[in-house]
Design a protein around this motif. Structure first.
Motif, PDB file in Angstrom:
ATOM      1  N   SER A   1       0.831  -1.208   0.000  1.00  0.00           N
ATOM      2  CA  SER A   1       0.000   0.000   0.000  1.00  0.00           C
ATOM      3  C   SER A   1       0.861   1.252   0.000  1.00  0.00           C
ATOM      4  O   SER A   1       0.624   2.192  -0.777  1.00  0.00           O
ATOM      5  N   PHE A   2       1.850   1.289   0.867  1.00  0.00           N
ATOM      6  CA  PHE A   2       2.702   2.475   0.978  1.00  0.00           C
ATOM      7  C   PHE A   2       3.487   2.702  -0.310  1.00  0.00           C
ATOM      8  O   PHE A   2       3.650   3.839  -0.761  1.00  0.00           O
ATOM      9  N   SER A   3       3.974   1.627  -0.913  1.00  0.00           N
ATOM     10  CA  SER A   3       4.736   1.747  -2.151  1.00  0.00           C
ATOM     11  C   SER A   3       3.862   2.294  -3.278  1.00  0.00           C
ATOM     12  O   SER A   3       4.292   3.156  -4.064  1.00  0.00           O
ATOM     13  N   ALA A   4       2.618   1.811  -3.363  1.00  0.00           N
ATOM     14  CA  ALA A   4       1.695   2.281  -4.395  1.00  0.00           C
ATOM     15  C   ALA A   4       1.385   3.762  -4.220  1.00  0.00           C
ATOM     16  O   ALA A   4       1.322   4.527  -5.197  1.00  0.00           O
ATOM     17  N   LEU A   5       1.206   4.185  -2.980  1.00  0.00           N
ATOM     18  CA  LEU A   5       0.917   5.595  -2.716  1.00  0.00           C
ATOM     19  C   LEU A   5       2.134   6.454  -3.038  1.00  0.00           C
ATOM     20  O   LEU A   5       2.005   7.557  -3.603  1.00  0.00           O
ATOM     21  N   GLN A   6       3.314   5.982  -2.667  1.00  0.00           N
ATOM     22  CA  GLN A   6       4.531   6.725  -2.982  1.00  0.00           C
ATOM     23  C   GLN A   6       4.688   6.904  -4.489  1.00  0.00           C
ATOM     24  O   GLN A   6       5.028   7.995  -4.970  1.00  0.00           O
TER      25      GLN A   6
END
Length: 235
Positions: free
Chosen positions: A181-186
Motif C-alpha cells: 500500500s505504501f509503495s503504491a501511494l509513494q
C-alpha cells in the motif's frame, strides 16, 4: 487524560527522535519530515504546552472544535492549522475561512466549495487529496486511478493550492500488505509531483506506522496519542 506541560514536552522530544531515527534508517534527512500534532479532543492548554515546546503544526478532525481552538490561540505567532477529518458540505465555509491546510479532499464538490468560500484576502488554501489506499468501505478517499482527474480540477481553482496526497492506511495490516500500500501511494505521489514543483507533501504515517511511512517517502506524519495521551473516553 491529557499529560501536563512537562510530559507533553518530553513526548514531543521522543517523537522527534523517532522521526530522526526512521529518517536516518531510510537515508533521508529528518528535516524533510514535518511533525503534525493531532490535537483533537484535547484542551487548548495542551496545544499551548506543545507550542511552548516548539511545535507549530496542529491538526483537528472536527470543524467546530477546531474553529474554537483557532480563535482561542490567535495570540500564538506562527501556528499553522490543518484539517484532517472527513468534510461535510455544510462545513466547508468554516474550514475555508479558518484553516491553513486541508488534507481530506476527496471530491470535486468539496474542492469547489472550499475554493468559492476561501476569503479573497486570504492566501490560497493548501490542500491534499485523500486516497483510500486500501479500498476500505469505512474510509473516505478516492482510488489511485481517480487522482489525476481530481488534481486537474483542483489546479483550476484559484483559491486552492494542490500540495500532494494523504492516506489513512488499514489498521493491523501485515508487513507485506503495508509495504504494498505504501509503495503504491509513494509511486502515485511521485507521478503527481512530475511537472508540478508545488506538489511536495505526502501526509502518511501515525504512531503505529511512522517508520514505514518515512521509509516510503512520507513528508508529514500525523501524531496524536504519543504527544497528548489517549483521547478522552467520551470523545
Amino acid at each position: 487524560m491529557t499529560p501536563n506541560a512537562n510530559a507533553i514536552a518530553m513526548n514531543l522530544t521522543q517523537v522527534r527522535q523517532q522521526i530522526t531515527d526512521a529518517a536516518q534508517e531510510a537515508n533521508r534527512t529528518p528535516e524533510s519530515i514535518a511533525l503534525l500534532a493531532v490535537s483533537k479532543t484535547k484542551p487548548v492548554s495542551a496545544i499551548r504546552a506543545a507550542y511552548a515546546a516548539g511545535q507549530r503544526l496542529f491538526a483537528e478532525n472536527y470543524v467546530q472544535e477546531g474553529v474554537n481552538k483557532i480563535h482561542e490561540c490567535q495570540d500564538l505567532d506562527g501556528i499553522q492549522w490543518h484539517f484532517v477529518g472527513p468534510i461535510q458540505s455544510n462545513k466547508t465555509k468554516d474550514i475555508a475561512e479558518h484553516f491553513d491546510w486541508v488534507h481530506s479532499i476527496d471530491r470535486e464538490k468539496i474542492a469547489r466549495r472550499l475554493n468559492e468560500q476561501r476569503l479573497p484576502r486570504q492566501a490560497p488554501l493548501q490542500v491534499l487529496i485523500q486516497v483510500n489506499i486500501d479500498d476500505e468501505a469505512s474510509k473516505a478517499g478516492i482510488t489511485l486511478h481517480q487522482i489525476d482527474t481530481l488534481a486537474s480540477f483542483i489546479r483550476s481553482c484559484p483559491h486552492l493550492q494542490l500540495r500532494g496526497l494523504m492516506a489513512i492506511p488499514r489498521a493491523n495490516s501485515s508487513e507485506n500488505e503495508q509495504a504494498s500500500s505504501f509503495s503504491a501511494l509513494q509511486h502515485a505521489f511521485l507521478e503527481l509531483q512530475q511537472g508540478d514543483p508545488k506538489v511536495d507533501t505526502l501526509s502518511l504515517g501515525m504512531s503505529g506506522d511512522l517508520a514505514s511511512a518515512i521509509k516510503y517517502g512520507s513528508t508529514m506524519v500525523r501524531i496524536g496519542t504519543a504527544i497528548f495521551g489517549a483521547r478522552e473516553r467520551n470523545a
